[in-house]
Every structure is written in C-alpha cells, then in structure tokens.
Design a protein around this motif. Structure first.
Motif, mmCIF file in Angstrom:
data_model
loop_
_atom_site.group_PDB
_atom_site.id
_atom_site.type_symbol
_atom_site.label_atom_id
_atom_site.label_comp_id
_atom_site.label_asym_id
_atom_site.label_seq_id
_atom_site.Cartn_x
_atom_site.Cartn_y
_atom_site.Cartn_z
ATOM 1 N N VAL A 1 7.713 3.948 5.726
ATOM 2 C CA VAL A 1 7.358 5.489 5.429
ATOM 3 C C VAL A 1 7.846 6.179 4.295
ATOM 4 N N ASN A 2 7.149 6.943 3.761
ATOM 5 C CA ASN A 2 7.468 7.481 2.296
ATOM 6 C C ASN A 2 8.105 9.024 2.790
ATOM 7 N N LEU A 3 8.947 9.123 2.092
ATOM 8 C CA LEU A 3 9.636 10.536 2.321
ATOM 9 C C LEU A 3 9.859 11.245 0.920
ATOM 10 N N ALA B 1 5.752 -3.578 -9.059
ATOM 11 C CA ALA B 1 4.971 -2.765 -10.071
ATOM 12 C C ALA B 1 3.844 -2.017 -9.420
ATOM 13 N N ALA B 2 3.572 -0.632 -10.122
ATOM 14 C CA ALA B 2 2.550 0.111 -9.610
ATOM 15 C C ALA B 2 1.957 0.783 -10.675
ATOM 16 N N GLY B 3 0.897 1.218 -10.878
ATOM 17 C CA GLY B 3 -0.041 1.575 -11.736
ATOM 18 C C GLY B 3 -0.958 0.947 -12.301
ATOM 19 N N ILE C 1 3.262 -6.102 -6.375
ATOM 20 C CA ILE C 1 2.672 -5.078 -6.713
ATOM 21 C C ILE C 1 2.317 -3.855 -5.621
ATOM 22 N N ALA C 2 2.347 -2.514 -6.079
ATOM 23 C CA ALA C 2 1.911 -1.451 -5.161
ATOM 24 C C ALA C 2 0.725 -1.055 -5.611
ATOM 25 N N MET C 3 -0.278 -0.678 -4.627
ATOM 26 C CA MET C 3 -1.482 -0.028 -4.955
ATOM 27 C C MET C 3 -1.833 1.254 -4.433
ATOM 28 N N GLY C 4 -2.197 2.375 -4.994
ATOM 29 C CA GLY C 4 -2.642 3.566 -4.116
ATOM 30 C C GLY C 4 -3.974 3.679 -4.119
ATOM 31 N N THR C 5 -4.587 3.800 -5.342
ATOM 32 C CA THR C 5 -5.907 4.084 -5.567
ATOM 33 C C THR C 5 -6.775 2.984 -4.897
ATOM 34 N N GLN D 1 0.890 -1.182 0.059
ATOM 35 C CA GLN D 1 0.059 0.022 0.207
ATOM 36 C C GLN D 1 0.913 1.177 -0.103
ATOM 37 N N THR D 2 0.872 2.132 -0.946
ATOM 38 C CA THR D 2 1.742 3.191 -1.428
ATOM 39 C C THR D 2 1.658 4.397 -0.312
ATOM 40 N N GLY D 3 2.706 4.875 0.024
ATOM 41 C CA GLY D 3 2.508 6.410 0.485
ATOM 42 C C GLY D 3 1.505 7.463 -0.051
ATOM 43 N N MET D 4 0.729 7.761 0.313
ATOM 44 C CA MET D 4 -0.277 8.970 -0.411
ATOM 45 C C MET D 4 -0.487 9.785 0.550
ATOM 46 N N VAL E 1 8.182 1.006 -9.440
ATOM 47 C CA VAL E 1 8.083 1.523 -10.890
ATOM 48 C C VAL E 1 6.567 1.857 -10.929
ATOM 49 N N GLN E 2 6.337 3.024 -11.391
ATOM 50 C CA GLN E 2 4.903 3.683 -11.392
ATOM 51 C C GLN E 2 4.479 3.938 -12.829
ATOM 52 N N GLY E 3 3.797 3.162 -13.574
ATOM 53 C CA GLY E 3 3.296 3.472 -15.103
ATOM 54 C C GLY E 3 2.559 4.430 -15.199
ATOM 55 N N GLY E 4 2.463 5.173 -16.188
ATOM 56 C CA GLY E 4 1.300 6.419 -16.450
ATOM 57 C C GLY E 4 0.087 6.408 -15.778
ATOM 58 N N GLU E 5 -0.502 5.086 -15.675
ATOM 59 C CA GLU E 5 -1.819 4.965 -15.584
ATOM 60 C C GLU E 5 -2.115 5.071 -14.007
ATOM 61 N N GLY E 6 -0.861 5.275 -13.243
ATOM 62 C CA GLY E 6 -1.080 5.457 -11.897
ATOM 63 C C GLY E 6 -1.581 6.613 -11.380
ATOM 64 N N GLY E 7 -2.061 6.961 -10.107
ATOM 65 C CA GLY E 7 -2.465 7.984 -9.546
ATOM 66 C C GLY E 7 -1.567 9.175 -8.930
ATOM 67 N N GLY E 8 -1.757 10.172 -9.056
ATOM 68 C CA GLY E 8 -0.793 11.451 -8.417
ATOM 69 C C GLY E 8 0.286 11.610 -9.649
ATOM 70 N N HIS E 9 1.469 12.051 -9.112
ATOM 71 C CA HIS E 9 2.519 12.300 -10.289
ATOM 72 C C HIS E 9 2.873 11.119 -10.893
ATOM 73 N N ALA F 1 -6.031 13.319 -6.451
ATOM 74 C CA ALA F 1 -5.196 12.305 -7.222
ATOM 75 C C ALA F 1 -5.753 10.841 -7.368
ATOM 76 N N SER F 2 -5.686 10.376 -8.462
ATOM 77 C CA SER F 2 -6.286 9.124 -8.649
ATOM 78 C C SER F 2 -5.966 8.300 -9.898
ATOM 79 N N GLY F 3 -5.563 7.008 -9.671
ATOM 80 C CA GLY F 3 -5.190 6.120 -10.877
ATOM 81 C C GLY F 3 -6.364 5.942 -11.716
ATOM 82 N N GLN F 4 -6.366 5.555 -13.072
ATOM 83 C CA GLN F 4 -7.238 5.406 -13.893
ATOM 84 C C GLN F 4 -7.915 4.066 -13.511
HETATM 85 C C1 LIG Z 1 -4.360 10.190 -3.511
HETATM 86 C C2 LIG Z 1 -2.947 9.807 -3.830
HETATM 87 C C3 LIG Z 1 -1.704 10.494 -3.263
HETATM 88 C C4 LIG Z 1 -0.422 10.251 -3.529
HETATM 89 N N1 LIG Z 1 0.297 10.609 -2.767
HETATM 90 C C5 LIG Z 1 1.904 10.238 -2.955
HETATM 91 C C6 LIG Z 1 2.742 10.353 -2.019
HETATM 92 O O1 LIG Z 1 2.462 11.265 -1.070
HETATM 93 N N2 LIG Z 1 4.205 10.129 -2.182
HETATM 94 C C7 LIG Z 1 4.362 9.124 -3.351
HETATM 95 O O2 LIG Z 1 5.512 8.653 -3.303
HETATM 96 N N3 LIG Z 1 3.390 8.748 -4.169
HETATM 97 C C8 LIG Z 1 2.254 9.345 -4.010
HETATM 98 N N4 LIG Z 1 1.030 8.917 -4.762
HETATM 99 C C9 LIG Z 1 1.300 7.878 -5.949
HETATM 100 C C10 LIG Z 1 1.141 6.491 -5.350
HETATM 101 O O3 LIG Z 1 2.233 6.408 -4.335
HETATM 102 C C11 LIG Z 1 1.275 5.188 -6.247
HETATM 103 O O4 LIG Z 1 2.443 5.260 -6.752
HETATM 104 C C12 LIG Z 1 0.157 5.239 -7.147
HETATM 105 O O5 LIG Z 1 -1.086 5.581 -6.743
HETATM 106 C C13 LIG Z 1 0.006 3.728 -8.021
HETATM 107 O O6 LIG Z 1 -1.050 3.786 -9.027
HETATM 108 P P1 LIG Z 1 -2.322 3.316 -8.604
HETATM 109 O O7 LIG Z 1 -3.399 4.778 -8.185
HETATM 110 O O8 LIG Z 1 -2.939 2.891 -10.034
HETATM 111 O O9 LIG Z 1 -2.459 2.147 -7.819
HETATM 112 C C14 LIG Z 1 -0.162 9.299 -4.760
HETATM 113 C C15 LIG Z 1 -1.448 8.670 -5.341
HETATM 114 C C16 LIG Z 1 -2.556 9.071 -4.989
HETATM 115 C C17 LIG Z 1 -3.731 8.277 -5.699
#
Ligand SMILES: Cc1cc2nc3c(=O)[nH]c(=O)nc-3n(C[C@H](O)[C@H](O)[C@H](O)COP(=O)(O)O)c2cc1C
Length: 355
Positions: free
Chosen positions: A74-76, A173-175, A194-198, A23-26, A142-150, A319-322
């Motif tokens: 912890v995400n820095l 793998a993420a995204g 795998i790593a998942m944010g959304t 579960q990624t840092g968000m 590794v975050q692919g372009g469909e992932g959420g956030g930057h 922020a949201s992934g596809q």
């Molecule tokens: C709401 C949100 C906040 C995020 N904030 C961070 C962050 O603070 N630090 C970071 O490294 N990535 C951040 N990300 C990217 C995620 O850690 C992760 O790489 C991404 O969500 C993966 O794609 P997915 O949304 O398709 O699972 C964020 C993503 C989302 C959706």
C-alpha cells in the motif's frame, strides 16, 4: 557449473513475490483491480491510498485480499495528518509492504517495522536514500527524472548507480522501465528489481478509461513535459491541452483554480481544515514550498481524478513517464510480467553468448 538465478533477487524474498517487478502506487490508477492482477501475476502490486480516506483505504485493502492470496503493498503519503493511523491499519490488515510517496516521521517507520511490515520509501535524490536507509528502510524505490508523476531532475541512468553506491539496502529502480532489457540493465547497475508506473497504467487490468489510455498510446517520447504549474512541484505529465493552457494562463489563474481544487479534495478524502493545514506545514518543511505552492499541491489529486476516473483528457492532469512514447499496446498484467521475465532471460542468454 550452474550459477544462481540472477532474476531471483533480494527484493523477491523481501516482498515475498516470484519476480523482481513492482507495480507502483498511482493515485486513482492502482486500485484493487490493478494491484491484485499484478500480485496474481507474480509481481508486487501496490494499492494507492493518497487519494482515499482511511476507511476507503481499508476497504481497498480488503478488496485486494478478496482477489488474491499473494502479498501486496500500500502506498502512503508520509505527510498525511493521519499517516500513523493508516500505518496501524496496514499492520491490522496484515499488509506486507508499505511504500511512501513522501517520507513520514521516523516513528511511523518504527511502528511498521516493529510489526514486520516491509518499508519502502520512494526517493529522487541520493541524500534522501541515505537518510531513509539510516532510518531503517528495508529498501528504497529510486525514481529517475524520466518517471511519471512528481519527479526530480536526475535521470535514472545517473541516479541509480549513485544511490546503489551510497546504500546497502536493496534498491528498486524506477523511471523509464517497460521491458526485460530494462530489468537486466537495472540489475547490472546493482538494483534488485524494477518498478513501473506508466507501463502498468497501460494494461487491460488498469481501470483508466479506454480513450485516456489511447491518449497515452498516441504520445511519442517528446509527448510528456515536467511542469510545476499544476501543483507547484515538478511533475511529469502528458502534454495535453490543459498543460498548454496552464502554461499560457500564468500563475494567478492557476492558483485560483488550485484553491477550488483544494476545497474539493478536502471533501473527498474527509480531512478537516486543521488537518489540511498540518499536512501543509509538514510539506512546507520537507519541500520548502510557499503557501501558494501548497494550495496548488493540494489540488493535484482532484485534477488526476478528473483525468483518470472522469476521463477528461482536456482538463484533467495525466501524470505520465516519458516511456509512454515507447508503449503502443495494452497487455494484461500477466502477459506483461511474463513478457518482461522472458525478455530478461533472453537478454541474459545473449550477454552470455548462449545461442
Ligand atoms: C498516473 C501516475 C500516478 C502516480 N501517483 C503516485 C502516487 O500516488 N504515489 C507515488 O508514490 N507515486 C506516484 N506516481 C509515481 C509512480 O509511482 C512511479 O514512481 C513512476 O511512475 C515510475 O516511472 P515510470 O512512469 O517511468 O514507470 C505516479 C505515476 C503516475 C504515472
């Protein structure tokens, strides 16, 4: 002859967890509740700290510890002016894994690694993965372009095999991931998990307000957009009224709002203006941003807070992934991870022709 369990990967051993699910840092989303719920369910939970002051980060780490005995991360933000102090705090607090939103100086890696902390930077391009591996990263996310956030322009299906072929360290793998088929697919590409944010944002353990989660659940697969109008850097967000307004308002109005937000953030995380400028210079070097873009970048965390904590779907940034378009319910973290693992086993059986 029985073979080794393919779901028990190098990442499980590296992170000290049962399942290769992260579960990624968000920022404003993965607080102590979500992080500890993931850890208790056998995955690697990661506490976000980019939106916290240093004392708040330490309090957050202790709050996670109060809720679980399992390892967590912890995400820095690597460019934060006090990143070295934060790294030392991770060591002092006995945190198992440090993940990075942006790469820090190499000596921060060394500091963490010498103390036995597992270092896992996030990357969106092969050359960054190679550089991080060269610096001694233990794994790369590794975050692919469909992932959420930057996010970068290369989709997971292209970036993942490219990076797996380029580095020897474990690749996470993420995204775009949300289920057990995705986990098996990532392993097939050569990833170790795998790593998942959304997907984790959309659980009952996430503290995001219910009506904000509903906005995500309502989105379809075209309901997100990548824009640099929020903070000057391409970011994938829900297509909300805010995003529509920004697109219509143009850059001058956006910049004016960003300056206001940068002032608020400086107060919230307790950094001084010289600190903000130092961090800005580092980001300018790393990302090649203009000063205008930098001010916008500083604004992002406050805009996320407005959405994720204050619940303002209209003016906050979400922020949201596809993958939000494929998600329509809110399991607990434990239900989610159990389901991902059960589906992954079923998928492996199907591929092997086992009834
Ligand atoms: C709401 C949100 C906040 C995020 N904030 C961070 C962050 O603070 N630090 C970071 O490294 N990535 C951040 N990300 C990217 C995620 O850690 C992760 O790489 C991404 O969500 C993966 O794609 P997915 O949304 O398709 O699972 C964020 C993503 C989302 C959706």
């Amino acid at each position: 002859m029985s073979r080794a369990n393919p779901l028990d990967t190098r990442a499980c051993r590296l992170f000290g967890v049962r399942y290769p699910v992260v579960q990624t840092g968000m920022g404003w989303v993965s607080g102590p509740e979500l992080t500890s719920a993931t850890a208790n369910a056998g995955g690697l939970g990661i506490l976000a700290s980019g939106t916290l002051s240093l004392p708040e980060m330490v309090a957050g780490i202790r709050a996670v510890r109060g809720r679980t005995d399992a390892p967590f991360g912890v995400n820095l933000v690597g460019t934060a002016p006090d990143v070295e102090d934060r790294a030392r705090a991770l060591v002092d607090e006995g945190v198992r894994v440090a993940s990075f939103a942006l790469a820090p100086k190499q000596r921060v890696f060394a500091l963490l690694k010498d103390a036995g902390v597992v270092v896992v930077p996030s990357i969106g391009a092969r050359r960054h993965a190679e550089k991080m591996a060269g610096w001694g990263a233990d794994a790369v996310l590794v975050q692919g372009g469909e992932g959420g956030g930057h996010t970068g322009p290369v989709p997971t299906s292209i970036l993942l095999p490219q990076v797996v072929d380029a580095v020897d360290i474990p690749v996470i793998a993420a995204g775009g991931f949300f289920d057990g088929r995705g986990l098996v697919a990532a392993l097939a590409y050569g990833a170790e998990g795998i790593a998942m944010g959304t997907r984790f944002l959309l659980t009952r353990d996430s503290t995001v307000p219910a009506h904000v989660k509903q906005a995500y659940l309502d989105a379809d697969v075209t309901g997100t957009v990548v824009t640099d109008l929020i903070d000057g850097v391409p970011q994938r967000v829900l297509r909300t009224p805010l995003v529509e307004t920004l697109t219509a308002a143009g850059r001058v109005a956006t910049l004016r709002r960003s300056i206001t937000g940068a002032v608020a953030l400086r107060r919230a995380v307790g950094s001084s203006w010289p600190d903000v400028i130092r961090q800005g210079l580092a980001m300018r070097r790393q990302r090649g941003l203009s000063w205008g873009q930098l001010l916008m970048a500083a604004n992002t965390p406050m805009m996320i807070r407005t959405g994720m904590v204050d619940g303002r779907v209209d003016i906050g940034s979400l922020a949201s992934g596809q993958v939000a378009g494929l998600i329509d319910e809110l399991p607990s973290c434990a239900e989610l991870i159990d389901r991902v693992m059960a589906d992954a086993r079923k998928t492996l059986d199907r591929l092997e022709g086992t009834p």
